[in-house]
Design an enzyme around this catalytic site. Structure first.
Site, PDB file in Angstrom:
ATOM      1  N   ALA A  13      -7.963 -21.731 -21.795  1.00  0.00           N
ATOM      2  CA  ALA A  13      -7.130 -20.540 -21.615  1.00  0.00           C
ATOM      3  C   ALA A  13      -5.915 -20.738 -22.656  1.00  0.00           C
ATOM      4  O   ALA A  13      -5.479 -19.627 -23.260  1.00  0.00           O
ATOM      5  CB  ALA A  13      -6.874 -20.247 -20.368  1.00  0.00           C
ATOM      6  N   SER A  15      -5.739 -23.258 -25.451  1.00  0.00           N
ATOM      7  CA  SER A  15      -6.628 -23.899 -26.804  1.00  0.00           C
ATOM      8  C   SER A  15      -8.124 -24.035 -26.782  1.00  0.00           C
ATOM      9  O   SER A  15      -8.513 -24.346 -25.795  1.00  0.00           O
ATOM     10  CB  SER A  15      -5.710 -24.789 -27.203  1.00  0.00           C
ATOM     11  OG  SER A  15      -6.067 -26.101 -26.405  1.00  0.00           O
ATOM     12  N   ARG A  17     -11.007 -26.202 -28.622  1.00  0.00           N
ATOM     13  CA  ARG A  17     -11.294 -27.499 -29.400  1.00  0.00           C
ATOM     14  C   ARG A  17     -12.761 -27.714 -29.774  1.00  0.00           C
ATOM     15  O   ARG A  17     -13.505 -27.161 -28.778  1.00  0.00           O
ATOM     16  CB  ARG A  17     -10.601 -28.761 -29.229  1.00  0.00           C
ATOM     17  CG  ARG A  17     -10.867 -29.007 -27.460  1.00  0.00           C
ATOM     18  CD  ARG A  17      -9.565 -28.582 -27.012  1.00  0.00           C
ATOM     19  NE  ARG A  17      -9.670 -28.989 -25.468  1.00  0.00           N
ATOM     20  CZ  ARG A  17      -9.058 -28.145 -24.748  1.00  0.00           C
ATOM     21  NH1 ARG A  17      -8.336 -26.963 -24.875  1.00  0.00           N
ATOM     22  NH2 ARG A  17      -8.992 -28.545 -23.440  1.00  0.00           N
ATOM     23  N   HIS A 239     -19.542 -23.683 -17.644  1.00  0.00           N
ATOM     24  CA  HIS A 239     -18.087 -23.352 -17.042  1.00  0.00           C
ATOM     25  C   HIS A 239     -17.319 -24.738 -17.292  1.00  0.00           C
ATOM     26  O   HIS A 239     -17.693 -25.738 -16.958  1.00  0.00           O
ATOM     27  CB  HIS A 239     -18.218 -23.252 -15.581  1.00  0.00           C
ATOM     28  CG  HIS A 239     -16.833 -23.078 -14.818  1.00  0.00           C
ATOM     29  ND1 HIS A 239     -17.000 -22.979 -13.477  1.00  0.00           N
ATOM     30  CD2 HIS A 239     -15.673 -22.686 -15.268  1.00  0.00           C
ATOM     31  CE1 HIS A 239     -15.711 -22.677 -13.071  1.00  0.00           C
ATOM     32  NE2 HIS A 239     -14.945 -22.587 -14.118  1.00  0.00           N
ATOM     33  N   ASP A 240     -16.201 -24.671 -17.787  1.00  0.00           N
ATOM     34  CA  ASP A 240     -15.195 -25.861 -18.182  1.00  0.00           C
ATOM     35  C   ASP A 240     -15.127 -26.724 -17.003  1.00  0.00           C
ATOM     36  O   ASP A 240     -15.153 -27.850 -17.247  1.00  0.00           O
ATOM     37  CB  ASP A 240     -13.947 -25.470 -19.051  1.00  0.00           C
ATOM     38  CG  ASP A 240     -13.258 -24.457 -18.420  1.00  0.00           C
ATOM     39  OD1 ASP A 240     -13.522 -23.996 -17.107  1.00  0.00           O
ATOM     40  OD2 ASP A 240     -12.171 -24.185 -18.897  1.00  0.00           O
ATOM     41  N   THR A 241     -15.056 -26.196 -15.925  1.00  0.00           N
ATOM     42  CA  THR A 241     -14.641 -26.931 -14.615  1.00  0.00           C
ATOM     43  C   THR A 241     -16.041 -27.769 -14.278  1.00  0.00           C
ATOM     44  O   THR A 241     -15.806 -28.959 -13.901  1.00  0.00           O
ATOM     45  CB  THR A 241     -14.091 -26.212 -13.600  1.00  0.00           C
ATOM     46  OG1 THR A 241     -12.866 -25.312 -14.020  1.00  0.00           O
ATOM     47  CG2 THR A 241     -14.038 -27.014 -12.657  1.00  0.00           C
ATOM     48  N   THR A 262      -4.533 -25.269 -17.324  1.00  0.00           N
ATOM     49  CA  THR A 262      -3.997 -24.044 -16.989  1.00  0.00           C
ATOM     50  C   THR A 262      -4.056 -23.812 -15.637  1.00  0.00           C
ATOM     51  O   THR A 262      -3.085 -23.434 -14.913  1.00  0.00           O
ATOM     52  CB  THR A 262      -4.667 -22.892 -17.834  1.00  0.00           C
ATOM     53  OG1 THR A 262      -4.654 -23.109 -19.082  1.00  0.00           O
ATOM     54  CG2 THR A 262      -3.973 -21.472 -17.565  1.00  0.00           C
ATOM     55  N   ASN A 299      -8.943 -23.014  -6.315  1.00  0.00           N
ATOM     56  CA  ASN A 299      -7.928 -22.835  -7.333  1.00  0.00           C
ATOM     57  C   ASN A 299      -6.557 -22.655  -7.097  1.00  0.00           C
ATOM     58  O   ASN A 299      -6.204 -22.060  -6.068  1.00  0.00           O
ATOM     59  CB  ASN A 299      -8.320 -21.322  -7.849  1.00  0.00           C
ATOM     60  CG  ASN A 299      -9.584 -21.316  -8.841  1.00  0.00           C
ATOM     61  OD1 ASN A 299     -10.710 -21.883  -8.411  1.00  0.00           O
ATOM     62  ND2 ASN A 299      -9.351 -20.699  -9.916  1.00  0.00           N
ATOM     63  N   GLY A 430      -5.966 -31.882 -19.017  1.00  0.00           N
ATOM     64  CA  GLY A 430      -4.673 -31.904 -19.660  1.00  0.00           C
ATOM     65  C   GLY A 430      -3.701 -32.390 -18.818  1.00  0.00           C
ATOM     66  O   GLY A 430      -2.532 -33.046 -19.431  1.00  0.00           O
TER      67      GLY A 430
HETATM   68  C1  LRH Z   1     -10.684 -23.162 -15.619  1.00  0.00           C
HETATM   69  C2  LRH Z   1     -11.308 -21.819 -15.001  1.00  0.00           C
HETATM   70  C3  LRH Z   1     -11.430 -21.902 -13.836  1.00  0.00           C
HETATM   71  C4  LRH Z   1     -11.574 -20.547 -13.302  1.00  0.00           C
HETATM   72  C5  LRH Z   1     -10.601 -19.914 -14.375  1.00  0.00           C
HETATM   73  C6  LRH Z   1     -11.089 -18.547 -14.674  1.00  0.00           C
HETATM   74  O1  LRH Z   1     -10.360 -23.069 -17.266  1.00  0.00           O
HETATM   75  O2  LRH Z   1     -12.367 -21.878 -15.703  1.00  0.00           O
HETATM   76  O3  LRH Z   1     -12.332 -22.774 -13.186  1.00  0.00           O
HETATM   77  O4  LRH Z   1     -11.430 -20.260 -12.112  1.00  0.00           O
HETATM   78  O5  LRH Z   1     -10.621 -20.637 -15.393  1.00  0.00           O
END
Ligand code: LRH
Length: 518
Positions: A13, A15, A17, A239-241, A262, A299, A430
């Site tokens: 959210a 940056s 890379r 999904h980054d997570t 974030t 979250n 981070g």
């Molecule tokens: C973290 C993430 C998280 C979501 C939110 C929208 O970057 O993917 O897992 O809930 O952003």
């Protein structure tokens, strides 16, 4: 043995890379090829992602990756934040600029959704925690808009980037689970949910799984980046997570993780979803993970609260001409906050501030929207009868104490609701650079914290590609053991008076009840 190189595109959210991972059976190293800011823009009242600028950042990053190494890349993988999407016409044209999940357009959607499907039924069918920006709420809010009416296809953000690179549409499963339209038991579409809400599932291209082939780079992309043909894109935990959880260097099964950035995503890895009413009431999510796992987590507001405070103080400093203790305009960096040296000074001052003087509920959706963060924190303290932080250092301490407390609560709740025992807490992402946050989390949890790697999402992305290419073998334990033996990690032991955290938690418990009643 042969060494392979993989490019991980990881858009967060704050940056984006492109990172090159070099992998051999006992070796894993990362090189950052390119990092670029992610700056959303408000246009006519709606907050948008700058999707073209992000895509240009990806192309620049792939070009930098091609230039960095004389050896060809084996493949590319893409992960980004969840829930958001782009709508395409039949010819593939993007119909509207994607909207940011922090835009308040979904404010009334939960009420509308509840009329068609009770929160209990929605949770029983999808296991996804209530967050006002879940894709279902975004789609219900978009019903009747020209873009949705004209849409032929919907692509989640990583799938959109992948489509632009390859021309091949698909819907990657881990991220699809965040739409709240997937049944975590079947790991397939929750058709009755979509029907009840009037959502057309044919908008989504077929599901892909992490490790699946996702096309090869289009000629225009090869020309633009100087990469050589043919270069495949491999689906990863998009999904980054999901990728960050693959990147947790755990060596035993009894661990909890906190993916920080974030957001703080705190919870457990399970092999089956927990869909109980108690789990719903505690607002736990069952997002889908790599290799058939479930990411059972909550979250928590995360370093967003601090980033937004710093932004407010900098704006104020610019207006009054004073620099204050947080002056300067460091660009958003890997700490999940500004990368300026003043942040270091601020964190040092926060470390000296009175511990647990005031805490706020870092799960409160009132903190989701941008702007006025220090004021909102002050209001929350005032409302709950706690001292109002007076300085940036005191506010920072309040934020970090509050995050540590929310980490502890999420891990305790996850363990209780799933019947598991936790002996170690891993912090990745981070927030690993924020040593005060790591120490406070160890103190609050009363458990050892292992911090690192900071680039867990990129590492998880690289590892899934490497396994798909046959460069490494094994399940998640083997991938994690490679991380454990190759990545720098730091351990924090719990210190201080544990009962102080119990008292703060009790204060917050009272505060949450007060909020619910008002
Ligand atoms: C973290 C993430 C998280 C979501 C939110 C929208 O970057 O993917 O897992 O809930 O952003």
């Amino acid at each position: 043995t042969k060494e392979h190189r993989f490019a991980a595109v990881d858009l967060g959210a704050s940056s984006g890379r492109v990172i090159v991972g070099e992998v051999a059976p006992e070796r894993l190293t990362l090189h950052e090829a390119h990092r670029f800011p992610n700056q959303p823009t408000r246009v006519l009242g709606t907050l948008h992602w700058n999707i073209m600028s992000l895509y240009q950042g990806v192309l620049n990053g792939l070009k930098a990756a091609a230039n960095r190494t004389p050896h060809p890349l084996t493949s590319i993988g893409i992960d980004t934040w969840a829930v958001d999407y782009g709508l395409l016409a039949a010819d593939g044209t993007l119909l509207a600029n994607p909207v940011h999940y922090r835009d308040p357009r979904t404010t009334n959607a939960p009420e509308k959704v509840a009329k068609a499907l009770s929160p209990q039924a929605l949770y029983a069918a999808t296991g996804i925690q209530h967050l006002p920006f879940n894709t279902v709420y975004q789609l219900v809010s978009a019903q009747g808009t020209p873009a949705l009416a004209a849409a032929h296809r919907l692509l989640l953000i990583p799938d959109l980037i992948s489509y632009w690179l390859t021309g091949e549409p698909g819907t990657e499963l881990t991220n699809a689970s965040t739409t709240q339209l997937i049944d975590p038991r079947t790991r397939d579409w929750a058709t009755p949910v979509a029907q009840a809400l009037g959502i057309d599932l044919t908008l989504f291209p077929p599901l892909r799984h992490p490790g699946d082939a996702a096309g090869t780079l289009r000629q225009e992309v090869l020309t633009e980046t100087g990469l050589t043909t043919p270069l495949p894109v491999t689906a990863v935990g998009s999904h980054d997570t999901a990728s960050a959880v693959v990147g947790v260097p755990a060596t035993t099964p009894d661990f909890a993780y906190i993916a920080t950035g974030t957001w703080s995503l705190a919870g457990l890895e399970l092999d089956a979803p927990v869909l109980t009413e108690a789990s719903r009431a505690a607002n736990f999510t069952n997002e889908l993970g790599v290799d058939g796992t479930v990411r059972y987590l909550r979250n928590i507001m995360g370093l967003w609260m601090l980033q937004e405070c710093v932004r407010a103080w900098e704006t104020e400093g610019a207006r009054t001409g004073s620099t204050g203790s947080t002056g300067g305009t460091g660009s958003t960096g890997s700490t999940g906050s500004t990368g300026s040296t003043n942040l270091t000074a601020l964190l040092q001052a926060a470390a000296q501030a009175t511990p647990l003087r005031s805490v706020v509920d870092a799960g409160d959706p009132a903190f989701i929207a941008p702007h006025h963060m220090p004021d909102r924190i002050a209001d929350a303290c005032r409302r709950t009868g706690q001292p109002v932080p007076r300085t940036p250092a005191e506010t920072t301490r309040c934020v970090l104490d509050s995050l540590a407390l929310a980490h502890r609560r999420a891990i305790d709740d996850a363990a209780r609701l799933s019947g598991r025992t936790v002996r170690t807490v891993h912090i990745v992402g981070g927030g690993v650079h924020n040593t005060l946050l790591c120490q406070l989390t160890a103190d609050a949890c009363g458990l050892p914290v292992i911090a690192g790697p900071a680039e867990a999402a990129a590492l998880g992305n690289v590892l899934v590609q490497a396994r798909a290419a046959g460069a490494i073998t094994g399940g998640l334990p083997e991938l994690r053991s490679l991380l454990h033996s190759t990545q720098p990690l730091r351990q924090y032991e719990p210190t201080g008076d544990h009962s102080a955290w119990d008292r703060a938690a009790a204060r917050l418990g009272a505060a949450q009840v007060t909020r619910a009643a008002t």
